[in-house]
Design a protein around this motif. Structure first.
Motif, PDB file in Angstrom:
ATOM      1  N   LEU A 840      31.656  58.940  94.368  1.00  0.00           N
ATOM      2  CA  LEU A 840      32.296  58.820  93.206  1.00  0.00           C
ATOM      3  C   LEU A 840      33.990  58.685  93.327  1.00  0.00           C
ATOM      4  N   THR A 841      34.479  59.430  94.518  1.00  0.00           N
ATOM      5  CA  THR A 841      35.860  59.195  94.706  1.00  0.00           C
ATOM      6  C   THR A 841      35.963  58.058  95.128  1.00  0.00           C
ATOM      7  N   SER A 842      35.276  57.574  96.025  1.00  0.00           N
ATOM      8  CA  SER A 842      35.334  56.245  96.716  1.00  0.00           C
ATOM      9  C   SER A 842      35.544  54.918  95.826  1.00  0.00           C
ATOM     10  N   HIS A 843      34.726  54.985  94.640  1.00  0.00           N
ATOM     11  CA  HIS A 843      34.869  54.087  93.624  1.00  0.00           C
ATOM     12  C   HIS A 843      36.224  54.250  92.847  1.00  0.00           C
ATOM     13  N   VAL A 844      36.711  55.410  92.589  1.00  0.00           N
ATOM     14  CA  VAL A 844      38.014  55.671  91.897  1.00  0.00           C
ATOM     15  C   VAL A 844      39.320  55.509  92.698  1.00  0.00           C
ATOM     16  N   LYS A 845      39.083  55.530  93.825  1.00  0.00           N
ATOM     17  CA  LYS A 845      40.308  55.422  95.018  1.00  0.00           C
ATOM     18  C   LYS A 845      40.706  53.956  95.042  1.00  0.00           C
ATOM     19  N   LYS A 846      39.589  53.042  94.905  1.00  0.00           N
ATOM     20  CA  LYS A 846      39.887  51.695  95.303  1.00  0.00           C
ATOM     21  C   LYS A 846      41.254  51.122  94.612  1.00  0.00           C
ATOM     22  N   THR A 848      41.528  48.593  92.782  1.00  0.00           N
ATOM     23  CA  THR A 848      41.218  48.598  91.293  1.00  0.00           C
ATOM     24  C   THR A 848      40.037  49.297  91.083  1.00  0.00           C
ATOM     25  N   PRO A 849      40.153  50.280  90.458  1.00  0.00           N
ATOM     26  CA  PRO A 849      39.161  51.564  90.309  1.00  0.00           C
ATOM     27  C   PRO A 849      37.875  50.866  89.694  1.00  0.00           C
ATOM     28  N   GLU A 850      36.712  51.136  90.345  1.00  0.00           N
ATOM     29  CA  GLU A 850      35.284  50.784  89.679  1.00  0.00           C
ATOM     30  C   GLU A 850      34.910  51.923  89.071  1.00  0.00           C
ATOM     31  N   LEU A 851      35.686  52.250  87.688  1.00  0.00           N
ATOM     32  CA  LEU A 851      35.073  53.346  86.789  1.00  0.00           C
ATOM     33  C   LEU A 851      33.843  53.106  86.311  1.00  0.00           C
ATOM     34  N   GLU A 852      33.518  51.768  85.966  1.00  0.00           N
ATOM     35  CA  GLU A 852      32.134  51.464  85.380  1.00  0.00           C
ATOM     36  C   GLU A 852      31.319  51.820  86.230  1.00  0.00           C
ATOM     37  N   MET A 853      31.300  51.522  87.541  1.00  0.00           N
ATOM     38  CA  MET A 853      30.034  51.902  88.509  1.00  0.00           C
ATOM     39  C   MET A 853      30.202  53.227  88.786  1.00  0.00           C
ATOM     40  N   VAL A 887      40.776  61.720  80.837  1.00  0.00           N
ATOM     41  CA  VAL A 887      39.809  61.697  79.893  1.00  0.00           C
ATOM     42  C   VAL A 887      39.546  60.496  79.087  1.00  0.00           C
ATOM     43  N   ASN A 888      40.647  60.253  78.552  1.00  0.00           N
ATOM     44  CA  ASN A 888      40.799  59.050  77.679  1.00  0.00           C
ATOM     45  C   ASN A 888      40.740  57.880  78.160  1.00  0.00           C
ATOM     46  N   GLU A 889      41.196  57.614  79.337  1.00  0.00           N
ATOM     47  CA  GLU A 889      40.714  56.433  79.992  1.00  0.00           C
ATOM     48  C   GLU A 889      39.485  56.334  80.548  1.00  0.00           C
ATOM     49  N   LEU A 890      38.845  57.365  80.888  1.00  0.00           N
ATOM     50  CA  LEU A 890      37.170  57.503  81.080  1.00  0.00           C
ATOM     51  C   LEU A 890      36.404  57.085  79.988  1.00  0.00           C
ATOM     52  N   TYR A 891      36.946  57.802  78.750  1.00  0.00           N
ATOM     53  CA  TYR A 891      36.093  57.551  77.458  1.00  0.00           C
ATOM     54  C   TYR A 891      36.210  56.199  77.286  1.00  0.00           C
ATOM     55  N   ASP A 892      37.382  55.355  77.356  1.00  0.00           N
ATOM     56  CA  ASP A 892      37.528  53.947  77.159  1.00  0.00           C
ATOM     57  C   ASP A 892      36.686  53.276  78.009  1.00  0.00           C
ATOM     58  N   HIS A 893      36.598  53.413  79.192  1.00  0.00           N
ATOM     59  CA  HIS A 893      35.667  52.745  80.174  1.00  0.00           C
ATOM     60  C   HIS A 893      34.223  52.966  79.991  1.00  0.00           C
ATOM     61  N   SER A 894      33.730  54.117  79.595  1.00  0.00           N
ATOM     62  CA  SER A 894      32.446  54.337  78.974  1.00  0.00           C
ATOM     63  C   SER A 894      32.090  53.584  77.887  1.00  0.00           C
ATOM     64  N   LEU A 895      33.010  53.602  77.047  1.00  0.00           N
ATOM     65  CA  LEU A 895      32.683  52.788  75.763  1.00  0.00           C
ATOM     66  C   LEU A 895      32.767  51.234  76.259  1.00  0.00           C
ATOM     67  N   GLY A 896      33.355  50.815  77.126  1.00  0.00           N
ATOM     68  CA  GLY A 896      33.259  49.487  77.913  1.00  0.00           C
ATOM     69  C   GLY A 896      31.938  49.073  78.219  1.00  0.00           C
ATOM     70  N   THR A 897      31.294  50.054  78.593  1.00  0.00           N
ATOM     71  CA  THR A 897      30.083  49.751  79.249  1.00  0.00           C
ATOM     72  C   THR A 897      28.589  49.433  78.041  1.00  0.00           C
ATOM     73  N   TYR A 898      29.178  49.475  76.858  1.00  0.00           N
ATOM     74  CA  TYR A 898      28.465  49.486  75.676  1.00  0.00           C
ATOM     75  C   TYR A 898      27.037  50.277  75.713  1.00  0.00           C
ATOM     76  N   ASP A 899      27.164  51.514  76.735  1.00  0.00           N
ATOM     77  CA  ASP A 899      26.086  52.357  76.764  1.00  0.00           C
ATOM     78  C   ASP A 899      26.222  53.546  75.964  1.00  0.00           C
ATOM     79  N   PHE A 900      25.674  53.691  74.793  1.00  0.00           N
ATOM     80  CA  PHE A 900      26.314  54.948  73.890  1.00  0.00           C
ATOM     81  C   PHE A 900      25.858  56.140  74.496  1.00  0.00           C
ATOM     82  N   ASP A 901      24.798  56.226  75.271  1.00  0.00           N
ATOM     83  CA  ASP A 901      24.606  57.567  75.830  1.00  0.00           C
ATOM     84  C   ASP A 901      25.486  58.112  76.902  1.00  0.00           C
TER      85      ASP A 901
END
Length: 1327
Positions: A840-846, A848-853, A887-901
Motif C-alpha cells: 500500500l505504501t508503494s502505491h501511495v508514495k509514487k 502520482t499517488p495511486e490511491l484508487e489501486m 482522510v478527506n482526500e481518501l474519502y474523495d478517492h474512494s467516492l471516485g471509484t463509484y464503489d459505495f461499499d
C-alpha cells in the motif's frame, strides 16, 4: 587512556669526582648538571659525558676537610651568571663557573638546613638551625626573619557562627561522645629526619613549609605569602610525612600520611584543609617516602620511596614511581626499582624545568640517569571484524583493558584487568592482523607476560572482569589467558642495577619475535635487538627470551613503529632521521627511509608519535611533535594537530580548533592533505566534525563507525564521524549487506536514499535480496517514506572519489516510481499477505499517488479472511492507509471509484458525521448510473469526466451539460464527445466562439464559427480582427449582392489603411469595390509608386499621372530633403555635445582622484553648466522605484535624459546618435524607390539633389563612428591597470573608472550600430 612510554634514556656512569654526591641541580641554558658533594661542586655534561668544571670548597674553607660537610642547596642564577650554593654550616656562596671565582655573600651562625629559591628567582628563603625563616632578595638583602613555629593559624582562619560547631555535627557510628573527645596528637614518624621542607607555588606568590611542631611532635604544614605573611596552618593530620610538593598549577599541595593499614599521598588546599588522596601500593611500614616531585606541567607526580629494614641481611630497594590522574583516579604508570646499597642508591632526583617529561636521577656511585617520557595510547592495530578495538591502560601491577567493540566503559573502570606479579612498565599488542587481540606486558623485572585470546583449558586467575561483570549477567566476552612468561636475560647485572629500564620501545612483530631498543652507555648510539623465544623441553608457564641478533644504529632511537599490513618497521633517531629496519631479511640491515622522490626522510623536529600509512599508493611516515606540528615524511602539513590515528585508508586528526577531520588516503597526496588541514580550507560536512574542547583520539573500532575520544578530564565520548559512517555504509552496500547498512543509517540518521543512489543498477537488480534481509514491514515502510527524486550522492553525500557507476539516462523515468514498482513486484512475489502494508505504501508514495489501486487492494482484503497469522486485515490496512493520506482526500478517492461499499468503509474510519454522508450516498444510489457518476464527478470537481458521463444521459440533459461547459470552459473536451454534424456540436461551437469573442480572440472565434457553418458570426469576427481574406470568404459563403460586397470592401480597405497595409487596401478596392482611382490614391499614400503606376496603365488613365503621381513624387522628395537636413543637424549637435561631456569627465577624474567617488549610477560626472540642480537630479535618480513595469519604463525614460547635467548624459547621447544612424539605415530602400521615379518622370535635378544629400548624410555618419564609439566596456575593463608604465594617478583613475562603470543593461549602447554597405540604393543614372 594513555600510558607513559620511555622515549629515550641517557646514562653517565662513574663520573670522575671526589667524595660522595649529595644533591643535584640543572643549568638549563648550558644543558649541564651540577652535583654537590662533601668536597665541592662538579659540573658535568651528560651528552658528551665529560666533567666541565670542578669547584673545590674544602680548600677555600667552606667545607671541612674530614668529609663531614654537606651542601644543602644548589641553584643556577641566570641573571647573575653564577651558581648559588648553601652549606649546612651556614655559608651562602656565589660561584662563577667561568672564572671559578667564589664569593661568600652571607653566613648564618646557627647553620642552614634548607635553601629554596622562588620560581622567578627574585626571592630566596633560608631555614636556619635556630628554627627561623629568613627571606632575602636575589641580591641577598634580608627582608624579614620569622619564627618557623607560629601559634597563630594565619590570615585565612575559619570563622564559625555556632551552628557549624563540632558538637552539633553528626558523627555516625562513633556516637555523640566523639564530639567531646580530646584530639590526641601523634608524634612524627620514626624515620622522619625532622628537617623542614619548603615548596613554592608555580607563580611564586605563596610557599609552604612542613615542620615538626616542638610542642606536639607532629608535622604541620604552614602556608606563607610572598610578603612573608602567614596565610594558613594545616589541620591536624596523624602520621603526616616530611615529603612536600606544591603543584605548579597552584591547586594542591602534596604530602604523605601513614594510616593504620596503608600509606597515602594526601593533598592539601591553600587553606590547610585536606582535599583527596591516593594509596601507595605497599603495606604498612614497608616503605618510606623520601620525596614528592611534580613535573613542570603538573601532569605527573614522581614519588621517591625507600624500603624500610624489616629483616636482617635483606636487600632493600628504592623506587621511583610516576603517577598521573584521570577522571579522579590516580594511575601508577611507571615504577623504577633501584638498590639501596652500593652504587645504585638514589641520592637525588628532579624534573627538568624546560622539558616537562624529562626526569633526572643521581645515584650514590656517581651514576647519572636521564629519562625522557611521552604519552602514548596502546591500542590493538587490526582492521577486520576479529579485532576487538582493545585499549590497554597501565595502573601499577594491573593492566586495564577496555574492549570498545562490545561496550564503551569509561575509565577508571574497564572491561577486564590483568593482574601481574610486578609493576608494569610497557604494554604492546601483536602486530599480526589475525592476532591483533593478543598482548604482551613488560614489567619492572624485565619479564614479558604474553596473553593470548582463544580457548583456554582452565580459568585464568590473573584475568578479572571489570565493569561488565556482576551477578546475573551472562558474559559474552572472550577474555585472554596467560600463555607464558618470558624472562629477558641481561649480561651485565650491574647495568640492570644502575638502570632498571634497560630495554625500551618493545614491539611484538611475530609469534615468537620481539623487537627491543637499548641505548649505549658510552655514546650516542642505539642497538635494536631481536628477542626470540628460547626452545623449552618442558611445557611450563615460564620461558626465556634470547637476544638472537642485534643491529647497531648511529644515533639515539626515540621511536619505533610497525605497519601490520606491510610489516615495515620505521625507526626515528634523535636527529630526526628515519630509518627502515629490514627485520625479515637475513642481513638485518638498517637503511634510510626515502620519500617518493628518492631522498632520505628527516623530521625537522623530534616527533613523539609516529605511524606508517599508505598515502596515494606510497608508504609514508607520519609524525606528531609535542608542539602539535604534524609531518608526513619530511613535509609539515599542519601545526595545530593535537592527536591523530590511522585506520584502514583513513587519517583522523583533532585540532586546536576543536574539530575532528577525516581524510581518505587512497587517492590523496601531500598537497591535498596540506590544503585540507590549512586554516583557510572550508571542508564539506562529510570530512569535518566539531568535538569538545581538548578532545583526543583514543581508537577507532575496525569495520564499524565508532570513533572514541577522550576529554581532558578523562571521560570518554563516542562519536560516529560522518566520513567513517559513509565509508562503512558504502562497503556494506557493495557487499550487498543491506541489513547492516540500513540499521546503521536508521540509527545515525543517514538519508535512506543512499541505499539506492549508491549504485541504482545493483539495487534494482537485488531488490528481492534487500527485502529478504530487512524482513520488517515497518523498516520497509520507513524506506518508502524517505524516498525522493534527489540524488543524494550529488548533493548530501558526494563520494570522496568520483564514482564510475553508470547512472540511468532516461529523464522521463522517475526514481521514486521505479523503486516503488520494483519493490512492489518483489514483495508480491515473496509474500503479498505479509507485506500488504508496504505494498500500500508503494502505491501511495509514487509521484502520482495511486490511491484508487490502494483502496481496491483494501477492498479485496475485506472479502477474504486472513488465512495466515501474520496477514493483515482490511481494517488494519485501512487504518494504516489513513495514516499516510488525509482522510478527506481518501474519502474523495474512494467516492471516485463509484464503489459505495468502499466509500462506506472509508467513511466509517473517518471523523465524518453519518448524518452528512449517508443521505448523500442514499441519494446517489437512487440515480441512473451515468447521471450518478456525473454527480459524483461534479462533487469531486472532476468536470471532464462529469461532462463525459452527462453526455451519455440523453438529449434532455444537454442544457445542463452546456451550462457546465460554459461555466468551466470545457469546450475542447466537449467537442470530442459529439459528432460534428449534430446539433449539440453546433451549439457548443457557437458558445465556444462567443466565449472567444469575449476574450477578444476574434480570429479564433471566426474560425470556430466558420467551422460550424455560422458564417454571419464568422464574418463579423473576421471584420473585427481585420482578416480581410477570411472576411471575404465568409461573405462569399453568404452570397451577398454586389452593392453590399462593394460596401464591405470599402470598409475593409479603411481598416487596412489604418493598419498601414496600403497594398492590401488597394487590392480590396480594385477587386471588390471596383474603384481603381481610389486604389491608386491609397498606393500613393503608402509610397508604392510602381504599383500605382501599374494600375494607371492597366486601366488606361494617363491623366492620373499628371494630376496625382507627379505631385506626390515631388512632395515626397521635399519631405525627404527636410528630414535629412533635420537628422544631419541633430547628429552633429549630439556628437559635439558628446565630445564635450567626455572631455569634462576626464578632467573631473584627474581633479578628484583622492576623493571617494559616489557609488552606482550617481558616480557619473556632470557638465560645466551643472550646479546644485545637477546634484538634485543625481539624488532623485538614485531613488527611482522600479517595483512595477510602469515604474520601470518611467525609470528608463528618466535615466537616459538628454538634458545637460543629467545623470548618464553621455549614455543618452550615445542612444540618440544610434537611433539617428539606424533611422538613416532604414531609409535606403525608400530613397532608392523614389530616385527611380524621379528619373523616370525627368525630375533629374530633384533626384540628384536628394541623392547627394542622402550620400552626404551617410558619409558623415560613417566617418563619425570611430570618434563616437571609441571603446566597448569589455575592452575598457580588459585594459591593464598595473604594469611597469603605470603611475599612481593612472592606477587610481583606472580604479575610479571601474567603480563608475555603466550598468550591464546599457552595455549594448557602447557597441557601434551595424551599417549594411551592400544595400544598393544609389541610382547611377543620376551621377
Amino acid at each position: 587512556m594513555r600510558n607513559l612510554k620511555l622515549l629515550r634514556s641517557l646514562e653517565f656512569r662513574d663520573i670522575q669526582a671526589q667524595g660522595k654526591p649529595q644533591c643535584l641541580s640543572l643549568r638549563a641554558e648550558q644543558a649541564t648538571v651540577l652535583i654537590g658533594s662533601e668536597h665541592g661542586l662538579v659540573e658535568v655534561d651528560p651528552v658528551t659525558r665529560e666533567v666541565k668544571n670542578e669547584i673545590p670548597l674544602v680548600a677555600e674553607g667552606f667545607l671541612p676537610e674530614d668529609g663531614s660537610g654537606c651542601i644543602v642547596g644548589i641553584q643556577d642564577l641566570l641573571d647573575q651568571e653564577s651558581v648559588c650554593v648553601a652549606t649546612a654550616s651556614g655559608d651562602v656562596l656565589l660561584c662563577n663557573l667561568s672564572t671559578h671565582q667564589l664569593e661568600c655573600v652571607g653566613s648564618v651562625a646557627s647553620g642552614i638546613s634548607v635553601m629554596s629559591w622562588s620560581p622567578d628567582q627574585e626571592l630566596v628563603l633560608l631555614a636556619t638551625g635556630q628554627q627561623t625563616l629568613i627571606m632575602m632578595t636575589k641580591d641577598f638583602e634580608p627582608i624579614m626573619e620569622q619564627q618557623i613555629h607560629q601559634d597563630d593559624f594565619g590570615k585565612s582562619k575559619f570563622v564559625t557562627v555556632g551552628w557549624g560547631r563540632k558538637e552539633t555535627q553528626f558523627h555516625g557510628s562513633e556516637g555523640r561522645q566523639a564530639a567531646f573527645q580530646i584530639q590526641m596528637h601523634e608524634s612524627a614518624l620514626p624515620w622522619d629526619d625532622h628537617r623542614p621542607q619548603v615548596t613554592w607555588r608555580g607563580d611564586g606568590q605563596f610557599f609552604a613549609v612542613s615542620v615538626v611542631c616542638p610542642e606536639t611532635g607532629a608535622r604541620k604544614v604552614r602556608v606563607w605569602s610572598r610578603e612573608f605573611a602567614l596565610q594558613s596552618t594545616s589541620e591536624p593530620v596523624a602520621g603526616l610525612g616530611p615529603a612536600l610538593a606544591w603543584k605548579p598549577s597552584g591547586s594542591l599541595i602534596a604530602s604523605t600520611q601513614d594510616k593504620p593499614n596503608q600509606q597515602d599521598v594526601v593533598f592539601f588546599e591553600k587553606n590547610g584543609l585536606l582535599h583527596g588522596q591516593f594509596t601507595l601500593p605497599f603495606f604498612k611500614d614497608e616503605v618510606k617516602v623520601n620525596g614528592l616531585f611534580w613535573n613542570a606541567d603538573s601532569t605527573v607526580l614522581a614519588v621517591w620511596l625507600e624500603e624500610l629494614q624489616r629483616e636482617e641481611n635483606s636487600s632493600l630497594k628504592t623506587y621511583v614511581q610516576l603517577w598521573t590522574v584521570g577522571n579522579y583516579h590516580w594511575y601508577l604508570k611507571q615504577s623504577l626499582p633501584f638498590n639501596t646499597c652500593g652504587k645504585s642508591k638514589i641520592v637525588s632526583l628532579l624534573w627538568d624545568p624546560v622539558s616537562p617529561y624529562r626526569l633526572h636521577i643521581l645515584c650514590q656511585g656517581w651514576h647519572y640517569l636521564c629519562y625522557d617520557w611521552h604519552w602514548t595510547t596502546d591500542r590493538s592495530s587490526g582492521d577486520n571484524l576479529s579485532d576487538m578495538a582493545n585499549v590497554a591502560v597501565i595502573d601499577g601491577n594491573r593492566v586495564l583493558v577496555t574492549v570498545f567493540r562490545q561496550s564503551v566503559v569509561p575509565p577508571p573502570m574497564c572491561t577486564y584487568r590483568l593482574q601481574l606479579p610486578h609493576f608494569v612498565n610497557q604494554v604492546m599488542f601483536s602486530a599480526r592482523p589475525e592476532k591483533s587481540n593478543d598482548l604482551a606486558v613488560l614489567d619492572s623485572t624485565n619479564q614479558i607476560s604474553v596473553y593470548k585470546c582463544g580457548d583456554s583449558p582452565s580459568v585464568d586467575s590473573t584475568v578479572k572482569l571489570g565493569a561488565v561483570g556482576g551477578n546475573g549477567f551472562k558474559i559474552s566476552l572472550r577474555t585472554p589467558h596467560l600463555d607464558k612468561r618470558y624472562k629477558i636475560p641481561i649480561e651485565d647485572s650491574e647495568a640492570e642495577e644502575v638502570n632498571p629500564l634497560k630495554f625500551s620501545l618493545l614491539a611484538w612483530v611475530q609469534e615468537d619475535i620481539f623487537l627491543a631498543v637499548s641505548h649505549s652507555q658510552s655514546g650516542p648510539q642505539s642497538a635494536i635487538h631481536h628477542l626470540t623465544v628460547a626452545p623449552s623441553e618442558t611445557d611450563d608457564k615460564q620461558g626465556q627470551l634470547n637476544i638472537s641478533s642485534s643491529v647497531t644504529v648511529d644515533g639515539v632511537i626515540i621511536s619505533l613503529c610497525c605497519n601490520p599490513k606491510t610489516k615495515s618497521v620505521a625507526l626515528q633517531v634523535a636527529g630526526g632521521q628515519i630509518f627502515k629496519y629490514l627485520w625479515e631479511s637475513p642481513s638485518l640491515a638498517v637503511e634510510p627511509w626515502k620519500n617518493p622522490g628518492g631522498f632520505p626522510v628527516r623530521f625537522p623536529y623530534l616527533c613523539t608519535q609516529t605511524e606508517l600509512a599508505m598515502i596515494g599508493g606510497e608508504e609514508c611516515v607520519l609524525g606528531l611533535t609535542d608542539r602539535c606540528r604534524f609531518f608526513i615524511n619530511d613535509t609539515e602539513v599542519a601545526s595545530n594537530i593535537t592527536s591523530f590515528a590511522v585506520y584502514d585508508e583513513f587519517l583522523l586528526v583533532t585540532t586546536h580548533s576543536h574539530i575532528c577531520q577525516c581524510f581518505c588516503l587512497r587517492d590523496a597526496s601531500l598537497k591535498t592533505l596540506q590544503a585540507g588541514l590549512s586554516s583557510s580550507y572550508v571542508p564539506n560536512g562529510e570530512s569535518l566534525r566539531k568535538v569538545e574542547r581538548g578532545s583526543r583520539i583514543v581508537t577507532v573500532v575496525p569495520q564499524d563507525t565508532k570513533l572514541i575520544l577522550q576529554m581532558p578530564r578523562g571521560n570518554l565520548e563516542v562519536v560516529h564521524h560522518r566520513a567513517l559512517v559513509l565509508a562503512q555504509i558504502r562497503k556494506w552496500l557493495d557487499k550487498l549487506m543491506f541489513k547492516e547498512a540500513f540499521e546503521c543509517m536508521r540509527k545515525l540518521r543517514i538519508n535512506l536514499n543512499l541505499i539506492h543512489d549508491h549504485n541504482p543498477k545493483v539495487f534494482l537488480e537485488n531488490v528481492e535480496t534487500f527485502i529478504r534481509q530487512i524482513d520488517s514491514v515497518n523498516h520497509i515502510n520507513l524506506f518508502f517514506t524517505e524516498l525522493k527524486e534527489e540524488d543524494v550522492t550529488k548533493t548530501m553525500y558526494p563520494p570522496p572519489v568520483p564514482s564510475t557507476v553508470p547512472r540511468p539516462s532516461d529523464p522521463d523515468e522517475k526514481k521514486v516510481d521505479l523503486i516503488c514498482d520494483a519493490m512492489r513486484a518483489a514483495m508480491e512475489n515473496i509474500n503479498p499477505r505479509k507485506y500488504c502494508l508496504s505494498i500500500l505504501t508503494s502505491h501511495v508514495k509514487k509521484t502520482t499517488p495511486e490511491l484508487e489501486m490502494a483502496l481496491q487492494k483494501v477492498h479485496e482484503l475485506q472479502g477474504n479472511a486472513p488465512p495466515v497469522p501474520d496477514a493483515v486485515s482490511a481494517e488494519e490496512a485501512l487504518k494504516y492507509l489513513l495514516l499516510l493520506v488525509d482522510v478527506n482526500e481518501l474519502y474523495d478517492h474512494s467516492l471516485g471509484t463509484y464503489d459505495f461499499d468502499l466509500v462506506l468503509m472509508v467513511a466509517e474510519k473517518s471523523q465524518k458525521d453519518p448524518k452528512e454522508y449517508l443521505p448523500f450516498l442514499n441519494t446517489l444510489k437512487k440515480m441512473e448510473t451515468n447521471y450518478q457518476r456525473f454527480t459524483i464527478d461534479k462533487y469531486l470537481k472532476r468536470y471532464e469526466k462529469a461532462i463525459g458521463h452527462l453526455s451519455k444521459c440523453g438529449p434532455e440533459y444537454f442544457p445542463e451539460c452546456l451550462n457546465l461547459i460554459k461555466d468551466k470552459n470545457l469546450y475542447n473536451e466537449a467537442l470530442k464527445l459529439y459528432p460534428p454534424n449534430s446539433q449539440q456540436y453546433q451549439d457548443i461551437s457557437i458558445a465556444y466562439g462567443e466565449h472567444l469573442l469575449r476574450e477578444h480572440l476574434h480570429e479564433l472565434a471566426g474560425l470556430v464559427f466558420a467551422r460550424c457553418g455560422a458564417h454571419e458570426k464568422a464574418l463579423s469576427a473576421f471584420l473585427a480582427c481585420g482578416s480581410w481574406q477570411q472576411a471575404l470568404c465568409a461573405a462569399a459563403q453568404l452570397h451577398l449582392p454586389a452593392e453590399q460586397l462593394a460596401g464591405l470592401g470599402r470598409t475593409l480597405a479603411g481598416k487596412l489603411v489604418e493598419q498601414r497595409k496600403h497594398s492590401d487596401a488597394a487590392t480590396v478596392l480594385e477587386q471588390y469595390a471596383q474603384d481603381h482611382e481610389e486604389a491608386v490614391l491609397v498606393l500613393l499614400e503608402g509610397a508604392a509608386w510602381e504599383e500605382a503606376l501599374r494600375l494607371v496603365h492597366k486601366y488606361n488613365r494617363p491623366d492620373i499621372i499628371e494630376t496625382n503621381i507627379k505631385p506626390s513624387i515631388l512632395e515626397a522628395q521635399k519631405n525627404y530633403m527636410a528630414f535629412l537636413d533635420s537628422q544631419t543637424a541633430t547628429f552633429s549637435r549630439h556628437k559635439k555635445r558628446l565630445l564635450v561631456v567626455r572631455e569634462l569627465k576626464e578632467q573631473a577624474q584627474q581633479v578628484n582622484l583622492d576623493d571617494e567617488a559616489p557609488h552606482g549610477q550617481e558616480s557619473d560626472l556632470f557638465s560645466e553648466t551643472s550646479s546644485v540642480m545637477s546634484g538634485r537630479y543625481s539624488h532623485s535618480n538614485s531613488r527611482i522605484s522600479a517595483r512595477s513595469s510602469k515604474n520601470r519604463r518611467k525609470a528608463e525614460r528618466k535615466k537616459h535624459s538628454l538634458k545637460e547635467g543629467s545623470p548618464l548624459e553621455d549614455v543618452a547621447l550615445l542612444e540618440a546618435l544610434s537611433e539617428v544612424l539606424q533611422g538613416a539605415e532604414k531609409l535606403k530602400d525608400e530613397i532608392g524607390h523614389i530616385l527611380k521615379m524621379l528619373f523616370l518622370f525627368e525630375f533629374d535635378e530633384q533626384g540628384r539633389e536628394l541623392q547627394k544629400a542622402f550620400e552626404d548624410t551617410l558619409l558623415l555618419m560613417e566617418r563619425s563612428l570611430p570618434e563616437i564609439w571609441t571603446l566597448t566596456p569589455q575592452q575598457s575593463s580588459a585594459t591593464p591597470v598595473l604594469g611597469p608604465n603605470s603611475t599612481a594617478n593612472s592606477i587610481m583613475a583606472s580604479y575610479q573608472q571601474q567603480k563608475t562603470s555603466v550598468p550591464v543593461l546599457d552595455a549594448e549602447l557602447f557597441m557601434p550600430p551595424k551599417i549594411n554597405r551592400r544595400t544598393q540604393w544609389k541610382l547611377s543614372l543620376l551621377d
